[in-house]
Design an enzyme around this catalytic site. Structure first.
Site, mmCIF file in Angstrom:
data_model
loop_
_atom_site.group_PDB
_atom_site.id
_atom_site.type_symbol
_atom_site.label_atom_id
_atom_site.label_comp_id
_atom_site.label_asym_id
_atom_site.label_seq_id
_atom_site.Cartn_x
_atom_site.Cartn_y
_atom_site.Cartn_z
ATOM 1 N N ARG A 179 33.325 33.435 41.589
ATOM 2 C CA ARG A 179 32.150 34.307 41.248
ATOM 3 C C ARG A 179 31.388 34.618 42.620
ATOM 4 O O ARG A 179 30.392 35.235 42.542
ATOM 5 C CB ARG A 179 31.254 33.647 40.399
ATOM 6 C CG ARG A 179 31.984 33.795 38.835
ATOM 7 C CD ARG A 179 30.996 32.963 37.849
ATOM 8 N NE ARG A 179 31.129 31.778 38.139
ATOM 9 C CZ ARG A 179 30.909 30.671 36.982
ATOM 10 N NH1 ARG A 179 30.728 31.079 35.888
ATOM 11 N NH2 ARG A 179 31.055 29.383 37.614
ATOM 12 N N CYS A 180 31.514 33.875 43.855
ATOM 13 C CA CYS A 180 30.856 34.014 44.917
ATOM 14 C C CYS A 180 31.587 35.081 45.872
ATOM 15 O O CYS A 180 32.605 34.724 46.201
ATOM 16 C CB CYS A 180 30.731 32.619 45.534
ATOM 17 S SG CYS A 180 29.951 32.719 47.165
ATOM 18 N N SER A 181 30.747 35.955 46.201
ATOM 19 C CA SER A 181 31.464 37.076 47.089
ATOM 20 C C SER A 181 31.897 36.533 48.500
ATOM 21 O O SER A 181 32.881 36.964 48.965
ATOM 22 C CB SER A 181 30.374 38.251 47.412
ATOM 23 O OG SER A 181 29.079 37.553 47.830
ATOM 24 N N ARG B 231 35.123 34.728 47.985
ATOM 25 C CA ARG B 231 36.327 35.681 47.648
ATOM 26 C C ARG B 231 36.814 36.214 49.056
ATOM 27 O O ARG B 231 37.805 36.497 49.275
ATOM 28 C CB ARG B 231 35.795 36.670 46.577
ATOM 29 C CG ARG B 231 35.685 36.204 45.188
ATOM 30 C CD ARG B 231 35.540 37.215 44.307
ATOM 31 N NE ARG B 231 34.461 38.166 44.723
ATOM 32 C CZ ARG B 231 33.235 38.239 44.209
ATOM 33 N NH1 ARG B 231 32.965 37.304 43.465
ATOM 34 N NH2 ARG B 231 32.344 39.272 44.624
#
Length: 114
Positions: free
Chosen positions: A9-11, A14
């Site tokens: 969920r963390c940009s 990712r």
């Protein structure tokens, strides 16, 4: 083998994973919210990162305030225990390669250890 302590969920997490894959790295993905590191593993990661537990804490999380982790009297062991019990408090992503570790903030910071 490259290991990433990852939160999908963390940009930043990712982007770091994508960067590692673009470089052709064989990546072991550890979804640390589901499989948190033990206290010993986290202590070893901190040593590899050259950071203190306080430096690795996500101070913007609700748990940080609720647990009173801003108390400067709390030592390394107490902060590590809090991060193990509440892995959301661990700054991410952490990448481990070649016996070294780096925080993927920015994602390109991990390239130095590959």
């Amino acid at each position: 083998m490259v290991r990433i302590y990852h939160n999908n969920r963390c940009s930043k997490s990712r982007a770091t994973l994508a960067l590692l894959e673009e470089r052709g790295a064989a990546v072991e993905v550890i979804n640390y919210l589901d499989t948190p590191p033990t206290a010993a593993e986290l202590a070893a990661l901190l040593k590899q990162l050259g950071m203190t537990a306080r430096q690795l804490l996500r101070t913007g999380e609700d748990e940080y305030r609720t647990l009173g982790l801003d108390n400067l009297a709390l030592g390394e062991n107490a902060l590590i225990a809090a991060m193990v019990a509440h892995p959301k408090l661990i700054e991410r992503p952490i990448v481990v390669a070649n016996g070294k570790a780096a925080l993927g903030r920015p994602p390109e910071a991990v390239l130095a250890i590959l």
